[in-house]
Design a protein around this motif. Structure first.
Motif, PDB file in Angstrom:
ATOM      1  N   TRP A  36       0.828  -1.171  -0.054  1.00 18.28           N
ATOM      2  CA  TRP A  36      -0.144   0.316  -0.023  1.00 18.28           C
ATOM      3  C   TRP A  36       0.927   1.048  -0.136  1.00 18.28           C
ATOM      4  CZ3 TRP A  36      -5.156   0.094  -0.723  1.00 18.28           C
ATOM      5  CH2 TRP A  36      -5.622  -0.976  -0.509  1.00 18.28           C
ATOM      6  N   ARG A  38       0.571   5.643  -0.301  1.00 21.17           N
ATOM      7  CA  ARG A  38      -0.392   6.916  -0.253  1.00 21.17           C
ATOM      8  C   ARG A  38       0.314   7.999  -0.807  1.00 21.17           C
ATOM      9  NH1 ARG A  38      -0.668   8.065   6.226  1.00 21.17           N
ATOM     10  NH2 ARG A  38       1.402   9.033   6.630  1.00 21.17           N
ATOM     11  N   VAL A  48       3.374   2.870   2.418  1.00 25.16           N
ATOM     12  CA  VAL A  48       2.833   2.481   4.071  1.00 25.16           C
ATOM     13  C   VAL A  48       3.113   1.167   4.443  1.00 25.16           C
ATOM     14  CG1 VAL A  48       0.634   2.565   5.046  1.00 25.16           C
ATOM     15  CG2 VAL A  48       0.867   3.964   3.088  1.00 25.16           C
ATOM     16  N   ASP A  89      -3.048  11.460   7.954  1.00 26.39           N
ATOM     17  CA  ASP A  89      -3.074  10.346   7.365  1.00 26.39           C
ATOM     18  C   ASP A  89      -3.909  10.650   5.899  1.00 26.39           C
ATOM     19  OD1 ASP A  89      -3.523   8.540  10.217  1.00 26.39           O
ATOM     20  OD2 ASP A  89      -1.890   8.166   8.946  1.00 26.39           O
ATOM     21  N   TYR A  93      -5.168   6.509  -1.171  1.00 21.98           N
ATOM     22  CA  TYR A  93      -4.059   5.249  -0.956  1.00 21.98           C
ATOM     23  C   TYR A  93      -4.281   4.367  -2.072  1.00 21.98           C
ATOM     24  CZ  TYR A  93      -3.689   6.527   3.827  1.00 21.98           C
ATOM     25  OH  TYR A  93      -3.302   7.175   5.015  1.00 21.98           O
TER      26      TYR A  93
END
Length: 118
Positions: A36, A38, A48, A89, A93
């Motif tokens: 993953w 982002r 990530v 955050d 993503y």
């Protein structure tokens, strides 16, 4: 060819949780290295978490125990469970995959937006 489709993004308040899913359309999912990434507005894309063929999982320092990466080879899905979400955050993503012989992630999904409000 591998197609990746993410889902599960959304808007949550600070401290909330989300679980992202990435469905892969390939017969060789179990042989893919997955990750993953982002990308926040105005910032570079960053990794990530990733999982290699030995199922070793690596997290970015900023995860700080808040996220959990997992994969289900039987249904060809990569997950990212995120808890303790913070406004920092907030990002799109992306799910990514690569073959063991590749030098970088070759396959990318379209991304799913995660927005965390304070």
């Amino acid at each position: 060819q591998v197609q990746l489709v993410e889902s599960g993004g959304g808007s949550v308040q600070s401290g909330g949780s989300l679980t992202l899913s990435c469905v892969a359309s390939t017969s060789s999912f179990s042989s893919l290295i997955m990750a993953w990434f982002r990308q926040a507005p105005g910032k570079e894309r960053e990794e990530v978490a990733s999982i290699d063929l030995n199922r070793k999982i690596t997290y970015a320092d900023f995860v700080r125990g808040r996220f959990t990466l997992s994969r289900d080879d039987a249904v060809k899905i990569l997950y990212l469970h995120m808890s303790g979400l913070e406004p920092a955050d907030t990002a799109v993503y992306y799910c990514a995959a690569m073959r063991v012989w590749s030098t970088g992630y070759t396959y990318w999904g379209q991304g799913t937006q995660v927005t965390v409000s304070s």
